[in-house]
Design a protein around this motif. Structure first.
Motif, mmCIF file in Angstrom:
data_model
loop_
_atom_site.group_PDB
_atom_site.id
_atom_site.type_symbol
_atom_site.label_atom_id
_atom_site.label_comp_id
_atom_site.label_asym_id
_atom_site.label_seq_id
_atom_site.Cartn_x
_atom_site.Cartn_y
_atom_site.Cartn_z
ATOM 1 N N PHE A 13 11.343 2.604 1.889
ATOM 2 C CA PHE A 13 12.104 3.717 1.443
ATOM 3 C C PHE A 13 12.800 3.115 2.138
ATOM 4 O O PHE A 13 14.503 3.928 2.252
ATOM 5 C CB PHE A 13 11.338 5.186 2.356
ATOM 6 C CG PHE A 13 10.132 5.227 1.523
ATOM 7 C CD1 PHE A 13 10.428 6.630 -0.030
ATOM 8 C CD2 PHE A 13 8.868 5.223 1.358
ATOM 9 C CE1 PHE A 13 9.590 6.388 -0.959
ATOM 10 C CE2 PHE A 13 8.355 5.489 0.543
ATOM 11 C CZ PHE A 13 8.009 6.094 -0.556
ATOM 12 N N SER A 14 13.069 2.884 3.646
ATOM 13 C CA SER A 14 14.336 2.600 4.503
ATOM 14 C C SER A 14 14.932 1.581 4.027
ATOM 15 O O SER A 14 16.120 2.048 4.208
ATOM 16 C CB SER A 14 13.509 2.443 6.176
ATOM 17 O OG SER A 14 13.771 3.897 6.860
ATOM 18 N N LYS B 240 0.837 -1.086 -0.425
ATOM 19 C CA LYS B 240 0.375 -0.014 0.156
ATOM 20 C C LYS B 240 1.418 1.137 0.350
ATOM 21 O O LYS B 240 1.653 1.237 0.939
ATOM 22 C CB LYS B 240 -1.022 -0.374 1.387
ATOM 23 C CG LYS B 240 -2.016 0.818 0.799
ATOM 24 C CD LYS B 240 -3.003 0.832 0.630
ATOM 25 C CE LYS B 240 -4.571 1.427 0.406
ATOM 26 N NZ LYS B 240 -4.905 1.645 -1.215
ATOM 27 N N PHE B 241 0.326 2.394 -1.167
ATOM 28 C CA PHE B 241 1.275 3.318 -0.685
ATOM 29 C C PHE B 241 1.733 4.353 0.398
ATOM 30 O O PHE B 241 2.723 4.926 0.659
ATOM 31 C CB PHE B 241 1.426 4.449 -1.990
ATOM 32 C CG PHE B 241 -0.153 4.954 -1.341
ATOM 33 C CD1 PHE B 241 -1.609 4.807 -1.578
ATOM 34 C CD2 PHE B 241 -0.030 6.043 -0.828
ATOM 35 C CE1 PHE B 241 -1.888 5.737 -1.529
ATOM 36 C CE2 PHE B 241 -0.816 7.375 -0.640
ATOM 37 C CZ PHE B 241 -2.419 6.969 -0.621
ATOM 38 N N ARG B 242 1.191 3.821 1.751
ATOM 39 C CA ARG B 242 1.503 4.820 2.465
ATOM 40 C C ARG B 242 2.464 3.738 3.454
ATOM 41 O O ARG B 242 2.913 3.886 4.918
ATOM 42 C CB ARG B 242 -0.078 5.011 3.450
ATOM 43 C CG ARG B 242 -1.739 5.767 2.794
ATOM 44 C CD ARG B 242 -1.901 5.551 4.073
ATOM 45 N NE ARG B 242 -3.733 6.141 3.163
ATOM 46 C CZ ARG B 242 -4.923 4.943 2.932
ATOM 47 N NH1 ARG B 242 -3.782 3.712 2.393
ATOM 48 N NH2 ARG B 242 -5.557 5.410 2.142
ATOM 49 N N ASP B 243 2.128 2.766 3.094
ATOM 50 C CA ASP B 243 3.755 1.781 3.943
ATOM 51 C C ASP B 243 5.240 2.138 3.703
ATOM 52 O O ASP B 243 5.120 1.620 2.301
ATOM 53 C CB ASP B 243 3.731 0.399 3.611
ATOM 54 C CG ASP B 243 3.977 -0.388 4.414
ATOM 55 O OD1 ASP B 243 5.101 -0.001 5.298
ATOM 56 O OD2 ASP B 243 3.961 -2.063 4.510
ATOM 57 N N GLY B 244 5.463 3.061 4.294
ATOM 58 C CA GLY B 244 7.081 3.377 4.536
ATOM 59 C C GLY B 244 8.263 3.189 3.953
ATOM 60 O O GLY B 244 9.223 3.433 4.116
ATOM 61 N N ARG B 245 8.081 1.268 5.133
ATOM 62 C CA ARG B 245 9.328 1.169 5.267
ATOM 63 C C ARG B 245 9.785 0.896 4.166
ATOM 64 O O ARG B 245 11.334 0.966 4.032
ATOM 65 C CB ARG B 245 8.750 -0.800 5.759
ATOM 66 C CG ARG B 245 8.447 -0.251 6.987
ATOM 67 C CD ARG B 245 8.128 -1.644 7.626
ATOM 68 N NE ARG B 245 6.577 -1.526 7.131
ATOM 69 C CZ ARG B 245 5.490 -2.703 7.624
ATOM 70 N NH1 ARG B 245 6.421 -3.552 8.174
ATOM 71 N NH2 ARG B 245 4.707 -3.290 7.168
ATOM 72 N N GLN C 222 5.706 10.194 -4.814
ATOM 73 C CA GLN C 222 6.517 9.154 -4.447
ATOM 74 C C GLN C 222 7.877 8.659 -5.015
ATOM 75 O O GLN C 222 9.079 8.217 -4.883
ATOM 76 C CB GLN C 222 6.534 7.838 -4.141
ATOM 77 C CG GLN C 222 4.899 7.877 -3.186
ATOM 78 C CD GLN C 222 4.057 6.961 -2.375
ATOM 79 O OE1 GLN C 222 4.076 5.834 -2.606
ATOM 80 N NE2 GLN C 222 4.560 6.275 -1.110
#
Lengths: 160, 93, 551
Positions: A85-86, A78-83, A111
């Motif tokens: 990126f890390s 889901k695009f809101r899951d920002g893991r 994004q």
């Protein structure tokens, strides 16, 4: 679904193989689960190999095997899951991974610039994002304030 | 149970109410559904307006004695209770 | 104050155009509401009960007269002639149309303002002590550090899709005017035993459904290491914060479920890696460049004079004026809590009037406080009578700073889509009940903080008296909490018991306050008396029992 690699539309030479499917000849991408189960067989093949990390799987779990991989796919559930990126940032900055980092799944046009900055260099574009839009996404912000994995000079450095 | 259907207009966020296949701006003008099936049908029809990017978040709310049951809907229909010079209540004067 | 250079200016302009394109795609249907919502929130745009609401960033609460005039202009042109100062030192407009927001951002950019990260699951606008640069008890001005963090966190590629929002505050004084321990992370500028300045870093505070006070995770972070240390915290949070439950997603939940020892270990491990890579050191030159913008104005050589004590002016000085570190100067609080008014609201004429006052008295900056007031940080003591007269004419001279009618209050159900109950009308009724200034002064420092839902924008957990609006089957009820504090003696308020009805809550507060007046010992604030005696005596009277004459 077009694949963008290093900023240009590219042919996807990898086949993503389901956990229960037979391995075809050539370069494949498998899940972390399958990679662990069939590690030695997969590494013994004379083909490029990629592993998919879901958003809850840190690349640090790959350990030294990372050097044997050509691709790490970071999957956005889901695009809101920002893991992811890390994970990308860790792959590039800490683990010094030089292979392809590929974004897959539910990510937005908005994004793309962030993904590029944290070290993603290949994108499986969702249908809504055309290659033209992809290029536009990277042109929206000229400068950046913080160092990341892309080696761009920060505003503070440009101020000299 | 009497119900009404409401949403916010996408372009400016203003509160809208459903009336016979379209939208009106005041609760007084809105359609009252005494029949649950009719209310649900209106909600389904409203989803088309969502798909066409005209409104967001349509939902049904309950009316009793001509007034919304929830304070939230009373305030949405009127405007801020602490600024009676603003919102729909001000347009009425 | 900070001034944009060409890079900052371009950044904000491009960010405006980026948002314009997002709005365009939304209106054309290329973005669904589900996709657009986090994007608009990251630019401070909410959809509330009546309309959109735009939250404008006021980094560390500092504003110029020019910016005030622009806010007045926007209020008239795009809104309904007023704005609202929030508990995070920001300003909100309650009525903008989506289609106009890119133009509003364009207007803001001309005065070096924006709405970047005033909402969304990202690093929010950084707050700081509203007395920064003027307080007698500060080690140094905390705002250069806040500005450094602001820049570093702006459109951060790794930390813009966090599990939940992330709020950072910076202070440099012994007295905590920024609610440090209620922040996701906080930086406290301190001196170590050798007299060197560095940072004590806190983590894990927050309000909301599950309030926690933060704890120290970095005892003394050296100056060049600050951003690296914050990055370590952010990465531990981004990787490990819960994403399965909205109410458990803040770092406070992670910090308190891991525990202090484990959290500290993880952050330090991450920091060690970052430090080894060495890419995020902040060079002295850059820190000095930013700090130079915050150099104090050139103070005149003045001496402290006895201040007027008589009449309305004397009252206002006694309650709203604080000592300045520079002789002959004073810090003046402009209360945005007129009796019966909406806490934090200010209209366009008042914004313009204050801007004019600033120009006329050589005041280059003004502050918004988290207590929803304004602060003139550097007023010449000899100008106080004239400043007071001007504020009186503007309706901004309420002499109640820090008193019981200086109530923090969220917009509540009158505006907010998340609220369960109205909060402004209750604040207004309480203010009217305690309007008598002599009684207020006798009560002394008593901070009432009220929220219309558990999200706690009105900081009810941190009120000496906190009030939380709840919805019980369609009826508004109000819970009382006692004993909270957001200051250096931070504590979380305790819920008294069952809620009070809309028409009971003011009486209940009144009874609690009267109980305090009877029970207090000399010099005790309400909070002190509560801490000495506990909930029981207040609970007894709040629910209607007579106070026993035990004292």
């Amino acid at each position: 679904m077009p694949l963008i690699r290093n900023g240009a539309v590219a042919e996807d030479t990898y086949v993503t193989v389901a956990d229960d499917a037979a391995l075809p000849d050539g370069a494949v991408i498998v899940s972390l689960k399958r990679f662990r189960a069939e590690r030695s067989d997969l590494l013994a093949r004379n083909h490029a190999l990629g592993v998919v990390l879901t958003s809850d799987q840190s690349p640090e779990t790959l350990g030294p095997d990372l050097d044997r991989l050509s691709v790490v796919v970071l999957e956005f559930p889901k695009f809101r899951d920002g893991r992811p990126f890390s994970w990308a940032r860790l792959l590039r900055t800490r683990l010094k991974f030089t292979g392809e980092i590929r974004a897959r799944g539910d990510f937005l046009y908005d994004q793309i610039a962030y993904l590029k900055r944290v070290g993603v260099d290949a994108f499986e574009l969702p249908p809504a994002i055309t290659p033209e839009l992809f290029a536009r996404a990277l042109s929206e912000m000229t400068n950046v304030y913080q160092p990341s994995a892309d080696g761009r000079e920060t505003i503070s450095a440009l101020r000299g | 149970m009497v119900q009404m259907l409401t949403a916010n207009r996408l372009i400016d966020g203003r509160v809208l109410y459903w009336k016979e296949g379209g939208w009106v701006e005041t609760l007084e003008d809105a359609e009252r559904f005494t029949d649950t099936a009719a209310a649900e049908a209106a909600l389904t029809a409203a989803k088309d307006f969502v798909a066409r990017n005209l409104v967001v978040n349509p939902y049904l709310f309950e009316i009793k004695d001509g007034r919304p049951v929830k304070e939230r809907e009373i305030i949405r229909a009127a405007g801020p209770s602490v600024r009676t010079d603003l919102g729909k209540q001000a347009d009425h004067v | 104050m900070y001034r944009y250079d060409e890079f900052d200016a371009r950044f904000v302009r491009e960010r405006t155009e980026q948002f314009r394109f997002q709005v365009e795609r939304r209106l054309k249907g290329e973005l669904t509401e589900d996709q657009f919502k986090p994007l608009r929130l990251m630019n401070g745009l909410y959809l509330q009960l009546h309309a959109y609401m735009l939250r404008i960033a006021v980094p560390y609460g500092t504003l110029s007269a020019r910016q005030f005039r622009k806010l007045a202009e926007i209020a008239r042109k795009y809104d309904k002639g007023y704005g609202h100062f929030t508990t995070r030192q920001n300003m909100q407009f309650n009525w903008p149309a989506l289609k106009d927001v890119p133009d509003i951002l364009g207007e803001l950019a001309t005065v070096e303002m924006h709405c970047i990260q005033t909402s969304g699951n990202c690093i929010r606008n950084v707050t700081a002590d509203h007395f920064a640069g003027a307080a007698a008890d500060e080690i140094e001005d905390p705002r250069p550090v806040a500005e450094l963090i602001r820049q570093w966190s702006s459109l951060h590629p790794e930390f813009s899709f966090l599990p939940r929002k992330f709020k950072i505050a910076v202070i440099a004084a012994r007295e905590d005017r920024a609610a440090l321990r209620y922040h996701d992370a906080a930086v406290e500028i301190v001196k170590n035993a050798e007299g060197r300045t560095g940072y004590r870093v806190w983590v894990g505070g927050g309000m909301g459904r599950t309030p926690y006070l933060g704890y120290v995770v970095g005892d003394f972070v050296e100056k060049p290491d600050l951003l690296g240390f914050l990055e370590a915290i952010m990465r531990v949070y981004n990787e490990n914060g819960r994403r399965d439950n909205l109410f458990k997603a803040r770092i406070k939940i992670l910090a308190h479920s891991l525990g202090e020892t484990e959290m500290r270990e993880r952050v330090l491990r991450e920091f060690k890696e970052i430090k080894a890579a060495g890419y995020l050191q902040v060079p002295e030159a850059e820190r000095a460049r930013i700090a130079a913008y915050f150099a104090p104005p050139e103070f005149e050589t003045l001496t402290d004079e006895p201040l007027p004590t008589d009449g309305d002016l004397g009252r206002w000085i006694a309650n709203n004026v604080a000592p300045h570190k520079q002789p002959g100067y004073a810090i003046a609080t402009i209360s945005l809590k007129p009796i019966g008014g909406v806490p934090g609201d200010i209209n366009a004429d008042q914004l313009d009037g204050v801007a004019q006052l600033m120009d006329d008295f050589g005041l280059t900056e003004i502050r918004a406080s988290h207590e929803q007031n304004l602060v003139l940080p550097h007023v010449r003591q000899k100008d106080l009578p004239a400043v007071f007269a001007r504020l009186t004419a503007l309706g901004l001279a309420t002499p109640n700073a820090g008193l019981i009618t200086d109530i923090i209050c969220c917009p509540g159900l009158d505006y907010c889509d998340l609220a369960n109950a109205r909060s402004i009308p209750i604040a207004q009724e309480i203010a009217k009940r305690f309007a008598d200034l002599e009684r207020q002064e006798d009560i002394g420092e008593l901070k009432i903080k009220m929220s219309g839902c558990i999200n706690a924008c009105g900081h009810h957990h941190a009120g000496h008296i906190g009030i939380l609006g709840v919805d019980k089957k369609g009826v508004e009820y109000y819970q009382l909490l006692l004993g909270g504090s957001a200051a250096e003696d931070a504590s979380i308020g305790e819920i008294m018991g069952p809620g009070f009805g809309e028409h009971e809550i003011v009486d209940a507060v009144d009874r609690v306050v009267e109980a305090y007046r009877k029970l207090r010992q000399p010099g005790e604030r309400f909070l002190d008396t509560y801490r000495r005696l506990g909930m029981e005596p207040f609970k007894n009277v709040a629910y209607g029992e007579q106070l026993h004459a035990a004292h």
